[in-house]
Design a protein around this motif. Sequence first.
Motif, PDB file in Angstrom:
ATOM      1  N   LEU A   1       0.827  -1.204   0.000  1.00 21.87           N
ATOM      2  CA  LEU A   1       0.000   0.000   0.000  1.00 21.87           C
ATOM      3  C   LEU A   1       0.865   1.258   0.000  1.00 21.87           C
ATOM      4  O   LEU A   1       0.569   2.230  -0.695  1.00 21.87           O
ATOM      5  CB  LEU A   1      -0.959  -0.014   1.182  1.00 21.87           C
TER       6      LEU A   1
ATOM      7  N   ILE B   1       2.181   1.659  -3.605  1.00 25.54           N
ATOM      8  CA  ILE B   1       1.174   2.173  -4.543  1.00 25.54           C
ATOM      9  C   ILE B   1       0.867   3.635  -4.221  1.00 25.54           C
ATOM     10  O   ILE B   1       0.746   4.473  -5.123  1.00 25.54           O
ATOM     11  CB  ILE B   1      -0.101   1.305  -4.497  1.00 25.54           C
TER      12      ILE B   1
ATOM     13  N   VAL C   1       1.187   6.740  -6.807  1.00 25.54           N
ATOM     14  CA  VAL C   1       0.018   7.549  -7.143  1.00 25.54           C
ATOM     15  C   VAL C   1       0.257   9.026  -6.778  1.00 25.54           C
ATOM     16  O   VAL C   1      -0.049   9.922  -7.558  1.00 25.54           O
ATOM     17  CB  VAL C   1      -1.243   6.992  -6.445  1.00 25.54           C
TER      18      VAL C   1
ATOM     19  N   TYR D   1      -0.764   9.672  14.679  1.00 24.02           N
ATOM     20  CA  TYR D   1      -1.406  10.527  13.675  1.00 24.02           C
ATOM     21  C   TYR D   1      -0.835  10.332  12.286  1.00 24.02           C
ATOM     22  O   TYR D   1      -1.408  10.743  11.294  1.00 24.02           O
ATOM     23  CB  TYR D   1      -1.277  12.009  14.049  1.00 24.02           C
TER      24      TYR D   1
ATOM     25  N   GLN E   1      -0.291   7.857  10.167  1.00 27.64           N
ATOM     26  CA  GLN E   1      -0.996   7.136   9.121  1.00 27.64           C
ATOM     27  C   GLN E   1      -2.159   7.966   8.587  1.00 27.64           C
ATOM     28  O   GLN E   1      -2.386   8.021   7.377  1.00 27.64           O
ATOM     29  CB  GLN E   1      -1.505   5.827   9.695  1.00 27.64           C
ATOM     30  N   ALA E   2      -2.875   8.614   9.496  1.00 28.72           N
ATOM     31  CA  ALA E   2      -4.022   9.418   9.088  1.00 28.72           C
ATOM     32  C   ALA E   2      -3.575  10.542   8.158  1.00 28.72           C
ATOM     33  O   ALA E   2      -4.193  10.799   7.126  1.00 28.72           O
ATOM     34  CB  ALA E   2      -4.722   9.987  10.309  1.00 28.72           C
TER      35      ALA E   2
ATOM     36  N   GLY F   1      -2.613   9.209   4.767  1.00 34.06           N
ATOM     37  CA  GLY F   1      -3.805   8.867   4.001  1.00 34.06           C
ATOM     38  C   GLY F   1      -4.476  10.103   3.436  1.00 34.06           C
ATOM     39  O   GLY F   1      -4.833  10.152   2.258  1.00 34.06           O
ATOM     40  N   ALA F   2      -4.619  11.129   4.282  1.00 34.23           N
ATOM     41  CA  ALA F   2      -5.255  12.369   3.845  1.00 34.23           C
ATOM     42  C   ALA F   2      -4.458  12.984   2.699  1.00 34.23           C
ATOM     43  O   ALA F   2      -5.022  13.492   1.729  1.00 34.23           O
ATOM     44  CB  ALA F   2      -5.352  13.342   5.011  1.00 34.23           C
TER      45      ALA F   2
ATOM     46  N   LEU G   1      -2.537  11.427   0.512  1.00 38.43           N
ATOM     47  CA  LEU G   1      -2.740  10.648  -0.709  1.00 38.43           C
ATOM     48  C   LEU G   1      -4.044  11.067  -1.381  1.00 38.43           C
ATOM     49  O   LEU G   1      -4.096  11.295  -2.596  1.00 38.43           O
ATOM     50  CB  LEU G   1      -2.758   9.159  -0.364  1.00 38.43           C
ATOM     51  N   LEU G   2      -5.098  11.211  -0.568  1.00 44.35           N
ATOM     52  CA  LEU G   2      -6.383  11.624  -1.117  1.00 44.35           C
ATOM     53  C   LEU G   2      -6.281  13.002  -1.759  1.00 44.35           C
ATOM     54  O   LEU G   2      -6.779  13.238  -2.852  1.00 44.35           O
ATOM     55  CB  LEU G   2      -7.441  11.653  -0.017  1.00 44.35           C
TER      56      LEU G   2
ATOM     57  N   ILE H   1      -4.382  12.771  -5.185  1.00 42.85           N
ATOM     58  CA  ILE H   1      -5.124  12.256  -6.330  1.00 42.85           C
ATOM     59  C   ILE H   1      -6.301  13.153  -6.683  1.00 42.85           C
ATOM     60  O   ILE H   1      -6.661  13.270  -7.844  1.00 42.85           O
ATOM     61  CB  ILE H   1      -5.574  10.788  -6.143  1.00 42.85           C
TER      62      ILE H   1
END
Lengths: 328, 339
Positions: free
Chosen positions: B260, B263, B267, B306, B308-309, B312-313, B315-316, B319
């Motif tokens: 993950l 990727i 991305v 915090y 990982q959060a 993730g944010a 990455l969002l 993209i």
Amino acid sequence: MKQLRASLGWEATILGLVVLALLGGALLSPDFLTASNLSFLVANLAEVALMALTMTLLVIVAEIDLSVASILGMCSSLLGLLWASHVPMPLALLLVLGAGALAGGLNGLLVTRLGLPSLAVTIGTLALYRGLAYAMLGDRAIADFPQTYTNLGFGNIPGTQIPLPIALFVVLALITAVVLHATAFGRSLYAIGANEVAARFAGLRVERVKLILFVLSGLMSALAGIVFTFRFSSARADNGAGLELSVIAAVLLGGVSIFGGRGSVVGAVAAVFLIGVINGALTIVDVSNEILTIVTGLLLIGSVLVPNLLARVRAARERRALLRREPG
Amino acid sequence: MTTRPHPATSASPGLMTRLLRARELTLVALLVLLLAVTGAINPRFLGAQSLRDLLLNVAIIALVVVGQTIVLLMRHVDLSVSSVVGLTAFLTGSLFVAYPGVPVPLAMLFGLLLGAVLGSVNGWLVAYGKVPALVATLGTLYVFRGVDYAIVHGRQINAANLPAPFLNFATGSVLGVPNLVLLVLALMIGFGIYLNSYRGGREYYAIGSNTEAATLAGVNVNRRTMTGFILSGAIAGFAGVLYLARYGTVDATAGTGLELQVIAAAVVGGVSINGGVGTLLGAGTGALLLGVIGSALVTLRAPAFYQQAIQGALLLLAISVDALLARRTARRLQEGSRR
């Protein structure tokens, strides 16, 4: 019609394998087919089975939700946190379900409003939601849930060996099956999965349908989070980590096509049980988890590879027959 | 089936490349900003040791991203890389345990070939078995990890089992830059040139953009797909060897979850999950950016929980911005061609 027969054939195969695995387990150990063992075995499937229901719907419309296990963990942590801050349990449960729906809604909005691929979006939210779970609880565990509620997690229906979470699952599975296979909404999912452009021209509101499915997926993951928390009587940030792969493996093994447009609730449910029964049969004879991991992977690959190879053999045979008929 | 607008103007390639370059520039600017701000708050962040650790941590991910990018370009995905890293790391370690005298380059070759063999399983399933890459590599993610657990059986490889030259290779450096980083950089540049300027490399883009068109243009799609997965496996295998050299201690869980991160890095770096778009320069920058964010958070004493959060944010965000930019460019191009 041919496609329907082919997919029903696949489901029959999976169901046959479940029976074989049950018989195999019975041969391996006389204790295997006892009610208490089966009850325990089935209870272990509860969360994956629940999340597989909505994953089936999403994969049929050619989307995917990799964040389900993270939503489970986030909701489990939230439940623990709310309970630890003395929020009454019914209110806490409502808030947790709301959080799950919200998390699913964010996935859905990013996919439908921005037109992003759900694989990329939910890889992102997989990290985001798991991170929020850790932000809430860190590495603490909250375990002092009232017995009335933990009983819901690991109790059986009074007088039977049927675990309560599985009773809940059966009800939801029936509802999902009816919605998918007997309503206009259900039919529209196949249409969208088979050809989204055509579905749009036919007047289906593709974006809205997908958004609803993502919200449902989040809601179901929250429910799985509640079940997980009560079943183990423990709210932890890492609850359910990695389960997304089991859920997707079960759905694909159940004959739901990753390209959308094909699959059924029966197939997905049968596949969940196949993986669960093989798991149980192997653990009862002390076959280690590693063999189970390998078996799951091989089943997943085989479920697509074997039909592909068979189709190719059939095509080659037909071609040869055709050549023989035309001399020269 | 979504069809992206295909601009048919002759000016479009220039604008497209300009946009992609802009994307890499944005990432680099973000990187510099992040380094500067974190460094200003805590000067130790820019210390030699801290930067060295940062680069070492990013190197292995960045290496695996190279193979993943090649696969993503063809509109496939390789989820099994983490299991390949874990399995080759342990088996290479076992090789050292069984034959303590084995030369280091030979051990590296062993890991590389083992990875290539594992990658060829993926390649065969996707190219000839016609199993979707997501299903095939999700399956082998399980199978390879299961084999790893079965072989490891609760054991562990420790630094004490490994020859000193091997461990020294990982910790050694040339002019202050760790060997590991130099090696990964060299490989990235090599593959970057190959993807950019050689026929074989361009074929990956062609397949991802339009498979039928690539077939008609004479590309052997099956063979190219096979090669792509073998490369991804071989690179992951090599990364497994480097993982062993870097950490010294390896058990059955080594590399879990790496797929993950890999990727995500690709991305964020602008490699499209829909195939045909992206560069290794971007992917490598993406890996570096995620790595810098990770260690900046540690330096700034943000609770580890915090991290990982935030990743993730991010990455969002990456993209989403990408999608909005692409949409705006497409609209502008359409207007341009109408004029």
